[in-house]
Design an enzyme around this catalytic site. Structure first.
Site, PDB file in Angstrom:
ATOM      1  N   CYS A   2       0.823  -1.193   0.000  1.00 46.80           N
ATOM      2  CA  CYS A   2       0.000   0.000   0.000  1.00 46.80           C
ATOM      3  C   CYS A   2       0.862   1.250   0.000  1.00 46.80           C
ATOM      4  O   CYS A   2       2.087   1.184  -0.077  1.00 46.80           O
ATOM      5  CB  CYS A   2      -0.896   0.016   1.243  1.00 46.80           C
ATOM      6  SG  CYS A   2      -1.835  -1.510   1.481  1.00 46.80           S
ATOM      7  N   ILE A  51      -4.304  -9.684   1.282  1.00 44.24           N
ATOM      8  CA  ILE A  51      -4.828 -10.602   2.307  1.00 44.24           C
ATOM      9  C   ILE A  51      -6.134 -10.043   2.859  1.00 44.24           C
ATOM     10  O   ILE A  51      -6.227  -8.845   3.148  1.00 44.24           O
ATOM     11  CB  ILE A  51      -3.804 -10.804   3.439  1.00 44.24           C
ATOM     12  CG1 ILE A  51      -2.549 -11.496   2.902  1.00 44.24           C
ATOM     13  CG2 ILE A  51      -4.400 -11.614   4.582  1.00 44.24           C
ATOM     14  CD1 ILE A  51      -1.433 -11.639   3.917  1.00 44.24           C
ATOM     15  N   ASN A  72       2.067  -0.205   5.445  1.00 46.82           N
ATOM     16  CA  ASN A  72       2.487  -0.653   4.121  1.00 46.82           C
ATOM     17  C   ASN A  72       3.415  -1.848   4.303  1.00 46.82           C
ATOM     18  O   ASN A  72       4.437  -1.733   4.978  1.00 46.82           O
ATOM     19  CB  ASN A  72       3.231   0.487   3.401  1.00 46.82           C
ATOM     20  CG  ASN A  72       3.948   0.020   2.154  1.00 46.82           C
ATOM     21  OD1 ASN A  72       3.486  -0.874   1.456  1.00 46.82           O
ATOM     22  ND2 ASN A  72       5.083   0.633   1.863  1.00 46.82           N
ATOM     23  N   GLU A  74       3.995  -6.399   4.580  1.00 43.10           N
ATOM     24  CA  GLU A  74       3.465  -7.712   4.957  1.00 43.10           C
ATOM     25  C   GLU A  74       4.150  -8.190   6.232  1.00 43.10           C
ATOM     26  O   GLU A  74       5.375  -8.106   6.342  1.00 43.10           O
ATOM     27  CB  GLU A  74       3.718  -8.750   3.855  1.00 43.10           C
ATOM     28  CG  GLU A  74       3.102  -8.433   2.505  1.00 43.10           C
ATOM     29  CD  GLU A  74       1.584  -8.522   2.485  1.00 43.10           C
ATOM     30  OE1 GLU A  74       1.001  -9.099   3.438  1.00 43.10           O
ATOM     31  OE2 GLU A  74       0.986  -8.024   1.517  1.00 43.10           O
ATOM     32  N   SER A 347      11.182 -12.261  -5.412  1.00 45.01           N
ATOM     33  CA  SER A 347      12.410 -11.824  -6.074  1.00 45.01           C
ATOM     34  C   SER A 347      13.610 -12.151  -5.189  1.00 45.01           C
ATOM     35  O   SER A 347      13.467 -12.386  -3.987  1.00 45.01           O
ATOM     36  CB  SER A 347      12.336 -10.315  -6.365  1.00 45.01           C
ATOM     37  OG  SER A 347      13.378  -9.915  -7.228  1.00 45.01           O
TER      38      SER A 347
END
Length: 598
Positions: A2, A51, A72, A74, A347
């Site tokens: 976000c 999620i 912002n 995870e 990545s």
């Protein structure tokens, strides 16, 4: 993934300012926006739903509605944290990882950050105490910009802070020489005077017009020993946690072992690769063969010279800060390709820094010469013009604390004086010695890794990774840069990292055991771009020389020297493409942020 914005105690306190700030970063979260203010604290959020798609809107509040969160990132251990908090009596209303931050703050206060596993930047507004509490993840994967000159303004990207009427845009030209040497700004400051970045592994408290910053994580390499089995186990565990999502996860894939290992462990259905017509730089053929072995899809795209240069200005805008790394433009196109199918990709960033992956880490025969002799030689060649091998002799005859500049330096001090009319007030030694304070007893290899993690990884690799993925509304996750992976990697003995022939020794062994069909000794390419030859194209030459002769260039540079740099490169007398590019990108950046949007 976000975007967040907010402010407190500024002269202008209007809700519509949040709208202007959010508009500048709407690419970070196109799935929804939210705002909150109680007249004292102002919070804004734009959401990319990953999620709990239906219940994760922000700002998010506690049960009493006196604590608000914008976040912002995870939190990969949110399920375990949630169970612990439920056992302590907390009631959850969503399945979102963000809710554990609110209840975690209620339960643990500022110690919450010590319990988190993930990539994050967040701000919690405690309305009773009238304070902002915020933090950035251990290694700086997620960005956090702020300005504390008049009140407090924060955002995921600096361009949003520029929209606040209490920030008055000004160039901090004193930092320009550092950018030219390092390829980025090796400090927590930016070229926007007054806008700074919260350092990785730190949290802040803003209350009563005062900001205090605190460290919650200390980077260290212990030089113990670990086993191949431990590396294999933690990589599988990290990839498993990074796959947590309510949407499909894909993966970037190059020809290196880092992304290949992640793809093999994750077994994602879709991978993404970019290449070029110039076969020396192309990784598509390897990626296709690798995916064929795994029976998964590889989507690829050839970036043409015209396509690359047509997107440069757009990339410079999205980056916020000038970054002279040519791979940022390629990464933009890679993220654009992936975003057509998925919202989340994995990545391989962090593997080189944690496991010892750069060729400059290798031991060399020259280092067996006593240091005092190498040091004398280094001091002697410094006064000579640029000759072949000069940088090697200086690098291997200088203590790390005296000015190790990292894996991708550009201008040296002698060249800088000729190129830039702004005096250089901060030396390489100032930066290196500051970063290595407290690490005096470490070996040279570990010292290099410490600097590269704190500088190159955070301020180049994660900067471009975040901006280029988010410019395409794509979340990029980096399993190698997980805090639990670090706890294993930090124990590696030097011989498990590099020798005079090989890098990432133990990681390669782990990879070979898990992926037995792949070439685990393949030569490292490092996301290359054929820029060295491309900038000799007549059309591109015209654009670069026009920039080098512009009024912007004349403000900061010796333009005749810039033209000579280009001419020497064009005529194959010297390989100056890095120097040409880093200056060209700065001129484009200045035009965009100080002229077009002035």
């Amino acid at each position: 993934m976000c975007g967040i914005v907010g402010f407190m105690n500024t002269e202008h306190l209007e809700e519509n300012i949040l709208d202007k700030m959010l508009t500048k970063i709407k690419h970070r979260g196109p799935d929804g926006q939210g705002k909150f203010t109680d007249g004292n604290g102002y919070l804004g959020h734009c959401r990319l739903s990953i999620i709990d798609m239906d219940n994760g809107n922000q700002p998010m509040f506690n049960n009493k509605k006196d604590i608000a969160l914008v976040y912002n990132g995870e939190i990969y251990n949110y399920i375990a944290l949630k169970e612990d908090l439920i056992n302590k009596g907390h009631i959850f209303y969503t399945k979102c990882d963000s809710e554990v931050l609110i209840h975690g703050y209620e339960e643990y206060g500022y110690h919450l950050v010590e319990k988190l596993r993930g990539m994050f930047s967040f701000v919690i507004y405690d309305m009773k105490k009238k304070l902002f509490f915020g933090a950035r993840d251990h290694f700086g994967i997620k960005p956090f910009y702020y300005c504390a000159q008049q009140g407090f303004i924060f955002a995921s990207e600096a361009k949003a802070i520029l929209e606040h009427p209490d920030y008055h845009k000004e160039l901090d030209e004193s930092l320009l020489p550092l950018y030219l040497k390092y390829n980025y700004i090796p400090l927590n400051k930016t070229l926007f005077k007054g806008i700074e970045k919260l350092e990785a592994g730190h949290y802040f408290i803003y209350q009563n017009n005062q900001m205090s910053i605190h460290s919650y994580f200390h980077l260290d390499l212990t030089n113990e020993t670990t086993t191949q089995e431990e590396v294999q186990h933690i990589m599988k565990d990290s990839v498993k946690h990074h796959l947590l999502s309510d949407v499909e996860v894909g993966s970037f894939l190059s020809s290196g072992i880092d992304s290949s290992y992640i793809v093999a462990l994750s077994k994602v259905n879709n991978t993404y690769t970019v290449g070029y017509d110039e076969k020396t730089y192309d990784e598509i053929h390897y990626a296709q063969n690798f995916c064929h072995q795994l029976h998964i899809n590889n989507h690829h795209h050839i970036i043409s010279k015209d396509e690359y240069f047509e997107s440069v200005k757009k990339v410079v805008y999205y980056l916020d800060e000038p970054l002279g790394d040519p791979s940022a433009i390629s990464l933009y196109h890679l993220a654009k390709l992936a975003s057509q199918d998925v919202k989340v990709v994995l990545s391989g960033e962090g593997a080189d820094e944690f496991f010892g992956g750069y060729n400059s880490y290798k031991t060399v025969t020259y280092d067996k010469i006593p240091f005092w002799i190498r040091n004398l030689i280094a001091k002697g060649v410094k006064i000579l013009p640029n000759i072949k091998g000069k940088n090697f002799l200086i690098r291997h005859g200088t203590r790390i604390e005296e000015g190790y500049i990292g894996v991708n330096s550009v201008f040296d001090d002698y060249e800088l004086k000729n190129a830039c009319i702004i005096p250089n007030k901060i030396t390489n030694k100032d930066i290196s010695s500051s970063l290595l304070k407290g690490y005096e007893e470490l070996d040279d290899l570990s010292k290099k890794q410490i600097i590269d993690i704190k500088l190159w990884l955070e301020k180049d690799i994660f900067l471009k990774g975040d901006r280029m993925s988010m410019a395409n509304s794509l979340e990029c996750r980096v399993p190698f840069s997980d805090i639990e992976v670090y706890h294993i990697a930090r124990k590696l003995a030097p011989y498990q990292r590099v020798n005079n022939e090989q890098t990432k020794i133990l990681l390669r062994e782990a990879y070979h055991n898990d992926v037995d069909f792949a070439d685990f000794n393949k030569k490292k390419l490092g996301f290359p771009v054929p820029l060295r030859e491309w900038i000799k194209d007549e059309k591109i030459k015209k654009d670069i020389l026009e920039a080098f002769d512009s009024h912007v260039a004349k403000k900061f540079f010796n333009t005749e020297y810039l033209k000579q740099l280009y001419d020497d490169h064009y005529c194959n007398r010297k390989d100056n493409y890095k120097k040409i590019w880093v200056i060209y990108i700065f001129i484009l950046w200045y035009r965009i942020y100080f002229e077009v949007f002035n």
